[in-house]
Design an enzyme around this catalytic site. Sequence first.
Site, PDB file in Angstrom:
ATOM      1  N   ALA A  65       0.968  -1.041  -0.045  1.00 52.01           N
ATOM      2  CA  ALA A  65      -0.106  -0.042   0.051  1.00 52.01           C
ATOM      3  C   ALA A  65       1.039   1.244   0.084  1.00 52.01           C
ATOM      4  O   ALA A  65       2.040   1.257   0.385  1.00 52.01           O
ATOM      5  CB  ALA A  65      -0.846  -0.057   1.284  1.00 52.01           C
ATOM      6  N   GLY A 108       0.890  -5.180   0.901  1.00 51.72           N
ATOM      7  CA  GLY A 108      -0.259  -5.365   0.033  1.00 51.72           C
ATOM      8  C   GLY A 108       0.108  -6.182  -1.389  1.00 51.72           C
ATOM      9  O   GLY A 108      -0.767  -6.641  -1.769  1.00 51.72           O
ATOM     10  N   GLU A 111       0.138  -9.642  -0.582  1.00 51.42           N
ATOM     11  CA  GLU A 111      -1.067 -10.250  -0.346  1.00 51.42           C
ATOM     12  C   GLU A 111      -1.739 -10.183  -1.878  1.00 51.42           C
ATOM     13  O   GLU A 111      -2.489 -11.126  -2.125  1.00 51.42           O
ATOM     14  CB  GLU A 111      -1.843  -9.403   0.465  1.00 51.42           C
ATOM     15  CG  GLU A 111      -1.330  -9.586   1.918  1.00 51.42           C
ATOM     16  CD  GLU A 111      -1.720  -8.220   2.939  1.00 51.42           C
ATOM     17  OE1 GLU A 111      -1.525  -6.984   2.429  1.00 51.42           O
ATOM     18  OE2 GLU A 111      -2.262  -8.495   3.860  1.00 51.42           O
ATOM     19  N   GLU A 131       4.711  -4.976   7.310  1.00 45.78           N
ATOM     20  CA  GLU A 131       3.741  -3.958   7.986  1.00 45.78           C
ATOM     21  C   GLU A 131       4.225  -3.731   9.495  1.00 45.78           C
ATOM     22  O   GLU A 131       3.919  -2.868   9.870  1.00 45.78           O
ATOM     23  CB  GLU A 131       2.608  -4.596   7.795  1.00 45.78           C
ATOM     24  CG  GLU A 131       1.657  -4.409   6.202  1.00 45.78           C
ATOM     25  CD  GLU A 131       1.910  -5.567   5.708  1.00 45.78           C
ATOM     26  OE1 GLU A 131       2.773  -6.279   5.799  1.00 45.78           O
ATOM     27  OE2 GLU A 131       0.902  -5.702   4.692  1.00 45.78           O
TER      28      GLU A 131
HETATM   29  C1  HXC Z   1       4.892   4.626  -1.439  1.00 48.98           C
HETATM   30  C2  HXC Z   1       7.017   3.863  -1.867  1.00 48.98           C
HETATM   31  C3  HXC Z   1       6.682   2.475  -1.546  1.00 48.98           C
HETATM   32  C4  HXC Z   1       5.325   2.271  -0.698  1.00 48.98           C
HETATM   33  C5  HXC Z   1       8.527   2.275  -2.257  1.00 48.98           C
HETATM   34  N1  HXC Z   1       8.034   3.660  -2.302  1.00 48.98           N
HETATM   35  N2  HXC Z   1       7.530   1.649  -1.658  1.00 48.98           N
HETATM   36  N3  HXC Z   1       6.044   4.712  -1.752  1.00 48.98           N
HETATM   37  N4  HXC Z   1       4.501   3.395  -0.848  1.00 48.98           N
HETATM   38  N5  HXC Z   1       4.825   1.096  -0.249  1.00 48.98           N
HETATM   39  C6  HXC Z   1       8.739   4.676  -3.195  1.00 48.98           C
HETATM   40  C7  HXC Z   1       9.862   5.423  -2.282  1.00 48.98           C
HETATM   41  O1  HXC Z   1       9.563   6.239  -1.256  1.00 48.98           O
HETATM   42  C8  HXC Z   1      10.610   5.975  -3.308  1.00 48.98           C
HETATM   43  O2  HXC Z   1      10.070   6.970  -3.746  1.00 48.98           O
HETATM   44  C9  HXC Z   1      10.494   4.993  -4.535  1.00 48.98           C
HETATM   45  O3  HXC Z   1       9.455   4.333  -4.115  1.00 48.98           O
HETATM   46  C10 HXC Z   1      11.649   3.985  -4.519  1.00 48.98           C
HETATM   47  O4  HXC Z   1      11.879   3.224  -3.478  1.00 48.98           O
HETATM   48  P1  HXC Z   1      13.230   2.891  -2.661  1.00 48.98           P
HETATM   49  O5  HXC Z   1      12.968   2.569  -1.294  1.00 48.98           O
HETATM   50  O6  HXC Z   1      14.476   3.995  -3.063  1.00 48.98           O
HETATM   51  O7  HXC Z   1      13.817   1.721  -3.750  1.00 48.98           O
HETATM   52  P2  HXC Z   1      14.610   0.616  -3.339  1.00 48.98           P
HETATM   53  O8  HXC Z   1      15.954   0.920  -2.463  1.00 48.98           O
HETATM   54  O9  HXC Z   1      14.646  -0.341  -4.659  1.00 48.98           O
HETATM   55  O10 HXC Z   1      13.655  -0.287  -2.278  1.00 48.98           O
HETATM   56  C11 HXC Z   1      12.437  -1.057  -2.671  1.00 48.98           C
HETATM   57  C12 HXC Z   1      11.756  -1.466  -1.361  1.00 48.98           C
HETATM   58  C13 HXC Z   1      11.450  -0.320  -0.452  1.00 48.98           C
HETATM   59  C14 HXC Z   1      12.523  -2.608  -0.533  1.00 48.98           C
HETATM   60  C15 HXC Z   1      10.440  -1.915  -1.947  1.00 48.98           C
HETATM   61  O11 HXC Z   1      11.026   0.854  -1.111  1.00 48.98           O
HETATM   62  C16 HXC Z   1      10.299  -0.656   0.548  1.00 48.98           C
HETATM   63  O12 HXC Z   1      10.771  -1.134   1.487  1.00 48.98           O
HETATM   64  N6  HXC Z   1       9.053  -0.223   0.444  1.00 48.98           N
HETATM   65  C17 HXC Z   1       8.091  -0.156   1.495  1.00 48.98           C
HETATM   66  C18 HXC Z   1       7.606  -1.616   1.610  1.00 48.98           C
HETATM   67  C19 HXC Z   1       6.521  -1.680   2.576  1.00 48.98           C
HETATM   68  O13 HXC Z   1       6.686  -1.358   3.663  1.00 48.98           O
HETATM   69  N7  HXC Z   1       5.335  -2.155   2.125  1.00 48.98           N
HETATM   70  C20 HXC Z   1       4.255  -2.379   3.191  1.00 48.98           C
HETATM   71  C21 HXC Z   1       3.430  -1.296   2.898  1.00 48.98           C
HETATM   72  S1  HXC Z   1       1.894  -1.423   4.148  1.00 48.98           S
HETATM   73  P3  HXC Z   1      11.129   8.448  -4.251  1.00 48.98           P
HETATM   74  O14 HXC Z   1      10.230   9.540  -4.172  1.00 48.98           O
HETATM   75  O15 HXC Z   1      12.108   8.734  -2.758  1.00 48.98           O
HETATM   76  O16 HXC Z   1      12.017   8.096  -5.188  1.00 48.98           O
HETATM   77  C22 HXC Z   1       0.905  -2.198   3.449  1.00 48.98           C
HETATM   78  C23 HXC Z   1      -0.474  -2.608   3.843  1.00 48.98           C
HETATM   79  C24 HXC Z   1      -1.299  -3.490   2.973  1.00 48.98           C
HETATM   80  O17 HXC Z   1       1.085  -2.870   2.304  1.00 48.98           O
HETATM   81  C25 HXC Z   1      -2.803  -3.020   3.229  1.00 48.98           C
HETATM   82  C26 HXC Z   1      -3.770  -3.411   2.139  1.00 48.98           C
HETATM   83  C27 HXC Z   1      -3.703  -3.109   0.790  1.00 48.98           C
END
Ligand code: HXC
Length: 257
Positions: A65, A108, A111, A131
């Site tokens: 998400a 997500g 999922e 998460e």
């Molecule tokens: C918003 C995101 C994002 C996310 C990445 N980005 N994941 N933006 N939401 N979930 C954005 C970053 O802010 C960044 O923006 C760009 O994408 C590149 O990300 P980096 O981190 O620089 O890339 P990288 O080093 O390749 O790492 C990739 C990654 C990491 C490992 C996927 O981005 C990451 O850990 N993302 C978060 C994963 C996460 O925690 N997911 C759970 C979300 S909660 P800029 O502007 O700086 O370039 C969830 C709840 C589910 O999913 C609910 C049901 C739908």
Amino acid sequence: MQPPFVAVEIDAPVATVTLSRPEARNALSPGGIAELMGALGALDEDDRVRAVVLTGGPKVFAAGADIAEMVTRTPADQLAIERGPRWQPLLRFTKPLIAAVNGYALGGGCELAMMCDMIIAGDGARFGQPEVNLGILPGAGGTQRWPRTAGKYVAMEANLTGDLVDAERAYQLGIANRVVPAAETVATAQELARRIAAKPPIAVRLIKEAVNAAYETTLTAGLAGERRSFHLLFATDDQTEGMRAFLDKRPPHFKGM
Ligand code: HXC
């Protein structure tokens, strides 16, 4: 206006749906999810299409998400977003749906892959539910589908630590059907989709329904449902054709009737 999040390509009988926001690692915004559900709903209605591949492209499946959209959200905002069918077009999708996962499938995104019927993983794929690191828990099935697939203990570790599993481990856990070189992930999923699309569609639909029912019901009820579908298929031309073709030692020609 936001550019489209979802690209749909139909090469009948297979459709490929590609998430197209790589700059944000295909983060799933409410609008993006709605767009994806709209696309799937349309493909379910499209008679040319018999199986669908869902991918995030060559680098990332989906990083979950959209955290930037969630950070200031209140419970009321969250409830407002979740009215309506949300994931229903996917959960009720009647045709085989194969996830082709390259790179990260997180939160997500993981999922979403697990809501599909099969998962082809590229060798660099990584799956996880991070998460907990954000102070929340999975919101689209992570705590439910992991234990049903990989078992309680693996599910606990994945959900409580947020640690990722790589493609090979996902395969060992039964989360991925197979692991292929990343450059071949989508083509492998499309080839599998094409093979299934050549099978009798009513049988395919009822098999998918029956397997999904195994996760929702008792064994007795599941077996009874399977038996009813077994009986029903004897009302189809494709049953006669499949059996006649076997006896005549020729390939079957299924018509979907
Ligand atoms: C918003 C995101 C994002 C996310 C990445 N980005 N994941 N933006 N939401 N979930 C954005 C970053 O802010 C960044 O923006 C760009 O994408 C590149 O990300 P980096 O981190 O620089 O890339 P990288 O080093 O390749 O790492 C990739 C990654 C990491 C490992 C996927 O981005 C990451 O850990 N993302 C978060 C994963 C996460 O925690 N997911 C759970 C979300 S909660 P800029 O502007 O700086 O370039 C969830 C709840 C589910 O999913 C609910 C049901 C739908």
